[in-house]
Each structure stands twice: as C-alpha cells, then as structure tokens.
Scaffold this motif. Structure first.
Motif, PDB file in Angstrom:
ATOM      1  N   ALA A 157       0.842  -1.208   0.000  1.00  0.00           N
ATOM      2  CA  ALA A 157       0.000   0.000   0.000  1.00  0.00           C
ATOM      3  C   ALA A 157       0.870   1.247   0.000  1.00  0.00           C
ATOM      4  CB  ALA A 157      -0.927  -0.012   1.219  1.00  0.00           C
ATOM      5  N   LEU A 158       1.967   1.185   0.739  1.00  0.00           N
ATOM      6  CA  LEU A 158       2.899   2.316   0.781  1.00  0.00           C
ATOM      7  C   LEU A 158       3.539   2.527  -0.586  1.00  0.00           C
ATOM      8  CD1 LEU A 158       4.483   4.478   2.319  1.00  0.00           C
ATOM      9  CD2 LEU A 158       6.088   2.676   3.026  1.00  0.00           C
ATOM     10  N   LEU A 159       3.942   1.427  -1.225  1.00  0.00           N
ATOM     11  CA  LEU A 159       4.543   1.536  -2.550  1.00  0.00           C
ATOM     12  C   LEU A 159       3.548   2.111  -3.547  1.00  0.00           C
ATOM     13  CD1 LEU A 159       6.867   0.859  -4.566  1.00  0.00           C
ATOM     14  CD2 LEU A 159       5.710  -1.337  -4.930  1.00  0.00           C
ATOM     15  N   ARG A 160       2.326   1.615  -3.527  1.00  0.00           N
ATOM     16  CA  ARG A 160       1.326   2.068  -4.503  1.00  0.00           C
ATOM     17  C   ARG A 160       0.951   3.536  -4.264  1.00  0.00           C
ATOM     18  NH1 ARG A 160      -0.709  -3.607  -3.913  1.00  0.00           N
ATOM     19  NH2 ARG A 160      -0.109  -4.598  -5.888  1.00  0.00           N
ATOM     20  N   LYS A 161       0.988   3.963  -3.040  1.00  0.00           N
ATOM     21  CA  LYS A 161       0.736   5.381  -2.748  1.00  0.00           C
ATOM     22  C   LYS A 161       1.807   6.240  -3.411  1.00  0.00           C
ATOM     23  CE  LYS A 161       0.062   8.608   1.099  1.00  0.00           C
ATOM     24  NZ  LYS A 161       0.033   8.766   2.586  1.00  0.00           N
ATOM     25  N   ALA A 175       7.495  -3.924  -9.618  1.00  0.00           N
ATOM     26  CA  ALA A 175       7.993  -3.315  -8.378  1.00  0.00           C
ATOM     27  C   ALA A 175       7.287  -3.907  -7.160  1.00  0.00           C
ATOM     28  CB  ALA A 175       7.799  -1.803  -8.423  1.00  0.00           C
ATOM     29  N   ALA A 176       5.994  -4.130  -7.276  1.00  0.00           N
ATOM     30  CA  ALA A 176       5.236  -4.697  -6.159  1.00  0.00           C
ATOM     31  C   ALA A 176       5.736  -6.089  -5.823  1.00  0.00           C
ATOM     32  CB  ALA A 176       3.750  -4.731  -6.499  1.00  0.00           C
ATOM     33  N   ASN A 177       6.009  -6.889  -6.842  1.00  0.00           N
ATOM     34  CA  ASN A 177       6.522  -8.234  -6.605  1.00  0.00           C
ATOM     35  C   ASN A 177       7.872  -8.186  -5.907  1.00  0.00           C
ATOM     36  OD1 ASN A 177       8.424 -10.553  -8.109  1.00  0.00           O
ATOM     37  ND2 ASN A 177       6.522 -11.316  -7.227  1.00  0.00           N
TER      38      ASN A 177
END
Length: 273
Positions: A157-161, A175-177
């Motif tokens: 969630a922090l990354l997607r923000k 990147a999420a993976n």
C-alpha cells in the motif's frame, strides 16, 4: 546463482514460454496475464512447503510432477500459465528454492515481453531505474518498505501510494513483486529489475556518476562510445555527485572507468607517495 541443472531447467522453461508468447495467436494481454499469474504462482509455491517439495522432488517422475502442477492450477489460471508451470516442474531443478526463483524469473520476463509488445519497454526500464533511485535516496522510505514486521499488504500500500498513476501498470506489477518477495533491500531489488529490463532489450546498463547534469549531447556521445567499447547497445543510468568535482565515473558490470577530477587527483596523490 543457479546450479548447472537449474540453469538448464530455467533456459528450457524460458524457451517454451517465449515460444508461446511470440506465437501467432498470442497477444500482449496474454503476456501480461501469464506474467502476473506466474508471479502469483511463484509466491504460492514459495509459501506452501508440501507443494514446493512435490513440484521439485527429483525422485518423482517428471510426468508426475507436471500432473501435480496441472491438478493444482487447472481452472485457476490461464491455460498458458498452467502449461508453463507444469513444464517447469517437469524439469530437473537443483533445489525447490531454485524452482521458486525460476517461476518468478519467468513471470518477470513475461511482463517485460508484454512491455516490449506494447512499445513500452524503454519506459518500464527507465521507471524502474528512477524508482530504485527514489527509494535508495530516502532511508525512511526504504526501511518502511523492507520492514518485515509490517504486513506485505501494508508495504505494498505504501509503494502504490508512491507510484500509483505515475508509472506503467507493468512497472507497478514488477515493483510490487520485488517489494513483497525479495530478501534484498527494495531499492536494490528494483534496480536489478531495471537491469533485467535492459537485458531483455539486448542492452547493457552503464551506471554513470557525474559531477553535474549531463546534456543530451553528452549522454548520446557517452552512450555511443560505450556501445563501441562493449559491442552492444548501452543504457545510461545517471546519478549526480558534486564531490566528483568534474567528469564522470562509469560502471558496466564489474568494470569501472574513473574519468572524474577527484579520481584523477587521487591517482596523482598515490603517485606522489
């Protein structure tokens, strides 16, 4: 680093995946689906010890390992993904950990193939590099993204923000993976993805540290020179470090070329001793 048998297994699985994704009936959406599902399957297999061992157990016949994969996945993923995982499980892996890493590698390569199909390979490579630099340049952010006391969903969630709506969807998936699964620091893991993206485009990566901003003419000239030296197209990933005083430092693989003023001064000092 894979052992010999795992390297051979990965190469065979890679050829099969590429053949499917480059077939006449294949589309960019097929590659996105396969890549996304392979990353998910890799994560599931990694977290399920009994399944992981069953798929990589060399004492079990190859056809039986493939049958287990098909039984588990049929109806839950695309036919392409089920076939690739079954074929991958049927190959001789040195360890169950190598099998998991192999599935993850195949997923990443499928997504990069999709980016290439969509004409977005350069954008994805550049976005991954820039994201790695943003994370590496913010200690608090990198610690938060790598904090294993936080749930994976919290870290994602922090990354997607940080990146939602600012990068290509394939960049976000990759990147999420990396953030969710890599044992490395997030900045390093994403930087490795940018190198993989460059390699998928047949290019080498030159890490350039410059004393100041380089003009487009300077970048083009340096890229052309490095392309000549390495007989391969070269992508420049540029960082700024005023302490160099002038010039640049270039790293390609294990080779380092120091053309900075600070480097030349250090060489002079050593010669005067």
């Amino acid at each position: 680093m894979y052992a010999a048998s795992s390297r051979e297994a990965l190469e065979g699985a890679r050829v099969e995946l590429e053949t499917i994704l480059r077939g006449a009936a294949a589309s960019s959406d097929d590659a996105v689906t396969a890549g996304t599902e392979l990353l998910t399957v890799s994560d599931i297999v990694s977290n399920n010890r009994s399944l992981r061992i069953a798929l990589a157990d060399s004492s079990t016949a190859a056809d039986d390992r493939a049958a287990i994969a098909k039984k588990v996945l049929t109806g839950k993923v695309s036919d392409t993904t089920a076939a690739v995982v079954a074929s991958t499980a049927a190959r001789a892996w040195s360890s169950d950990a190598d099998l998991v890493e192999g599935l993850q590698q195949l997923g990443r390569e499928a997504l990069l193939q999709a980016a290439k199909n969509e004409g977005k390979a350069d954008a994805v490579e550049d976005e991954l590099f820039r994201l790695s630099r943003v994370i590496k340049g913010d200690n608090e952010l990198e610690q938060a993204l790598s904090d294993r006391t936080r749930t994976a969903d919290d870290r994602l969630a922090l990354l997607r923000k940080l990146i939602a709506g600012k990068v290509e969807p394939i960049t976000e998936r990759l990147a999420a993976n990396a953030v969710a699964t890599s044992e490395e620091l997030p900045g390093d893991a994403i930087d490795e993805l940018s190198q993989l993206a460059a390699a998928s485009n047949g290019r080498k990566v030159a890490y350039v540290t410059s004393a100041g901003e380089m003009s487009s003419e300077q970048r083009n000239a340096l890229a052309a020179k490095l392309t000549e030296i390495y007989a391969s197209p070269v992508t420049l990933h540029v960082d700024i470090d005023p302490e160099l005083l002038g010039g640049v430092v270039v790293r390609v693989g294990d080779e380092r070329i120091d053309g900075s003023i600070s480097g030349k001064l250090a060489t002079m000092r050593r010669g005067l001793r």
